[in-house]
Design a protein around this motif. Sequence first.
Motif, short mmCIF file in Angstrom:
data_model
loop_
_atom_site.label_atom_id
_atom_site.label_comp_id
_atom_site.label_asym_id
_atom_site.label_seq_id
_atom_site.Cartn_x
_atom_site.Cartn_y
_atom_site.Cartn_z
N TYR A 40 0.94 -1.18 -0.01
CA TYR A 40 0.04 0.11 0.14
C TYR A 40 0.78 1.24 -0.13
CZ TYR A 40 1.10 -0.41 4.91
OH TYR A 40 1.81 -0.77 6.33
N GLY A 97 -3.91 6.40 -1.88
CA GLY A 97 -4.86 5.37 -1.65
C GLY A 97 -4.56 4.03 -2.50
N VAL A 122 -3.68 0.25 -3.28
CA VAL A 122 -3.39 -1.07 -2.77
C VAL A 122 -3.34 -2.21 -3.55
CG1 VAL A 122 -4.46 -2.27 -0.73
CG2 VAL A 122 -4.80 -0.11 -0.80
N SER A 178 -9.64 1.37 -3.30
CA SER A 178 -9.63 1.78 -1.96
C SER A 178 -10.70 2.94 -1.97
CB SER A 178 -8.48 2.26 -1.59
OG SER A 178 -8.03 3.54 -2.21
N SER A 230 -3.03 8.95 0.82
CA SER A 230 -2.28 7.76 1.02
C SER A 230 -2.50 6.76 2.20
CB SER A 230 -0.88 8.41 1.53
OG SER A 230 -0.37 9.12 0.32
N ILE A 231 -2.21 5.58 1.93
CA ILE A 231 -2.45 4.55 3.09
C ILE A 231 -0.92 4.57 3.69
CG2 ILE A 231 -2.84 2.27 3.34
CD1 ILE A 231 -5.03 3.75 2.02
N ALA A 284 -1.01 -0.44 8.53
CA ALA A 284 -1.78 -1.82 8.28
C ALA A 284 -1.59 -2.68 9.40
CB ALA A 284 -1.61 -2.32 6.83
N LEU A 313 -6.47 -1.24 7.09
CA LEU A 313 -5.58 -0.23 6.18
C LEU A 313 -5.89 1.12 6.84
CD1 LEU A 313 -5.66 -1.89 2.76
CD2 LEU A 313 -3.59 -2.03 4.26
N SER A 331 -5.56 5.52 6.36
CA SER A 331 -5.15 6.36 5.49
C SER A 331 -4.37 7.62 6.41
CB SER A 331 -6.14 7.25 4.92
OG SER A 331 -7.00 8.10 5.43
#
Length: 355
Positions: free
Chosen positions: A263, A267, A269, A284, A289-290, A293, A303, A305
Amino acid sequence: MSDFYKVLLPLLGLLLGAMPLGAQGEFIDVLDLPARVSPLAQVAPLNDVTRTGDKLVAVGQRGHILFSDDAGNQWQQARVPVSSDLNAVYFPTPQQGWAVGHDGVILHSEDAGATWNKQLDGRQIGGLMLAHYTALAAAEPNNEQWAARQADAQRMVEEGADKALLDVWFANERLGYAVGVFGLILRTEDGGQHWQPLGERTDNPQSLHLNAIAGVDGVPYIAGEQGLLLRWDVAQQRFVALQTPYSGSFFGVIGTGNELLVYGLRGHVLRSVDGGTSWNMLNSGLQNSITAAVRDASGHVLLFSQVGHVLRTTSSGELEALPQQALAPVSGADFAAGDSLVLVGNRGVRSQRLP
């Protein structure tokens, strides 16, 4: 940045304490300055959190390390010998843990995070690298790569402690890795007593930033910028690059067996069910941005953000958004107990239960 934060952040800095000077007003390097104990450490920016045995340990700016013995209800500040910003923490056993951060710092704890000792810093890394590649050049004088790596190491010596380590992972209490900016990667086989550069055994010719490292069933994977994803190959004894369909930055990887999730930016994944040979892009629904996790007790991956959205993998491998009452930035997450999460970010540490 809003006007509110433009006012709040300078005030927070003043409350946490400006960089102190010596008795004669001389500058003190943050690598020589123990982290200041502050009543505001719990609400100051934190970058990572992990569970170790029955404890939780969180790390963040100004060398702050917090630990909790009661599932995150109360936090204490650990004794830390540096004031460098810390980026990541990992415990391969309930007692033995490592933290890394800016200025090339590597810290070690033998008591579940209550106290810490410095094992390495950026003032030493350049010399360590120079000695390593000078020895390789002497052994193989016709190998041109050693001269180039010697020159890079010499530059690190001259630049000093300005290279950040971004993540750390240990397979056990002896074998571990630390990764960071400009392809910086170090390995230890004796619990951090000695660290060895590993750049020549990493498929990263552009010296891209190595943002995160994680173990998947004991095999280390590294996530980096520009779509870089690396996996340790036992036969080749090196980190080899895996091909992915995304060329933006990855901020983390998590998985088990042949299933991998990676990820990152905006966003993105990606999911693989064949150990990284092929990938599917998951939706997503986010442009954020992720950044973190964690896997829950049922095996689903959560997950998070950078602004606080929470996604969960479904039994079919897709992503579902979980309802949120309020959003707050998340840079690290772990479970405290049951379905209770501990989240850290630029507003400190907080608890949250899954809906």
